[in-house]
Design a protein around this motif. Structure first.
Motif, short mmCIF file in Angstrom:
data_model
loop_
_atom_site.label_atom_id
_atom_site.label_comp_id
_atom_site.label_asym_id
_atom_site.label_seq_id
_atom_site.Cartn_x
_atom_site.Cartn_y
_atom_site.Cartn_z
N UNK A 39 0.82 -1.19 0.00
CA UNK A 39 0.00 0.00 0.00
C UNK A 39 0.87 1.26 0.00
N UNK A 40 1.93 1.24 0.81
CA UNK A 40 2.80 2.41 0.91
C UNK A 40 3.41 2.75 -0.45
N UNK A 41 3.91 1.74 -1.17
CA UNK A 41 4.56 2.00 -2.45
C UNK A 41 3.58 2.58 -3.47
N UNK A 42 2.35 2.08 -3.46
CA UNK A 42 1.34 2.58 -4.39
C UNK A 42 1.01 4.04 -4.12
N UNK A 43 0.79 4.37 -2.86
CA UNK A 43 0.45 5.75 -2.50
C UNK A 43 1.64 6.67 -2.76
N UNK A 48 -2.57 10.86 3.56
CA UNK A 48 -2.63 9.40 3.66
C UNK A 48 -1.22 8.82 3.67
N UNK A 49 -0.37 9.30 2.77
CA UNK A 49 1.00 8.81 2.70
C UNK A 49 1.76 9.05 3.99
N UNK A 109 3.55 5.88 5.93
CA UNK A 109 4.99 5.85 5.63
C UNK A 109 5.78 5.31 6.82
N UNK A 110 6.87 4.61 6.53
CA UNK A 110 7.72 4.13 7.63
C UNK A 110 8.35 5.26 8.44
N UNK A 143 11.19 14.54 5.99
CA UNK A 143 9.97 13.79 5.67
C UNK A 143 8.89 13.90 6.75
N UNK A 144 9.27 14.05 7.99
CA UNK A 144 8.28 14.09 9.08
C UNK A 144 7.82 15.49 9.44
#
Length: 145
Positions: free
Chosen positions: A1-5, A61-62, A66-67, A89-90
Motif C-alpha cells: 500500500x505504501x509504495x502505491x500511495x 494518507x502517505x 509511511x515508515x 519527511x516528518x
C-alpha cells in the motif's frame, strides 16, 4: 500500500508543479501586460487549486502509512529533529506543503472577490508565486527525480 500511495503522490506532484508554474506565469503576464481576466485564466487557477488539494489528501494518507511516521514513536522528537532525512519527511516537507496549499487557497479565494482584471491577476501572481517558491523549497529532490 505504501509504495502505491508513494508512486501516486510522486507523479501527481509533477502535475501540481506544472500547473502552479503555469498559473503563476499566466498571472504575472496578465498583471504586467494589463490583459483582461478571462474564463481560461479562471480555469487555470481553479485547476491548480483542485490538483493541489488532491495532492494534499494523497500526502496526508502517505504521511500516516509511511515508515518515517513510526520514527516519531521510536526515536522521539529529538531523534527526528537531529536526523536530516527524518526531519525533512516528518516535519519540513509536510509543513511547507500545507503552507503552500494554504497560500494557493487564500490567493484563489481573494482573487474571486476582486472586480477588475488587474487586481485579480496581482492577487493570483503574488500568492501563487510565493506558494511555488515554498513548494519548490521543500521537495525531496534526491528522492523525487
Amino acid at each position: 500500500m505504501y509504495q502505491t500511495i508513494q508512486f501516486i503522490h510522486s507523479y501527481w506532484a509533477y502535475l501540481v508543479v506544472i500547473m502552479l508554474t503555469i498559473a503563476s506565469i499566466s498571472a504575472i503576464i496578465g498583471w504586467v501586460s494589463g490583459k483582461e481576466y478571462s474564463a481560461g485564466n479562471f480555469r487555470i487557477s481553479l485547476f491548480t487549486l483542485i490538483v493541489s488539494h488532491i495532492q494534499l489528501l494523497i500526502g496526508i494518507v502517505l504521511y500516516f502509512v509511511a515508515p518515517y511516521f513510526k520514527m516519531w514513536g521510536e526515536v522521539g522528537m529529538g531523534g527526528v529533529m537531529s536526523d536530516d532525512t527524518l526531519r525533512l519527511y516528518n516535519l519540513e516537507h509536510p509543513l511547507m506543503m500545507i503552507i503552500a496549499i494554504a497560500l494557493i487557497t487564500i490567493g484563489y479565494s481573494k482573487h474571486k472577490k476582486k472586480l477588475t482584471s488587474t487586481p485579480k491577476f496581482k492577487t493570483l501572481a503574488i500568492f501563487y508565486t510565493i506558494a511555488l517558491v515554498v513548494l519548490l523549497s521543500r521537495i525531496p529532490w534526491n528522492a523525487w527525480l
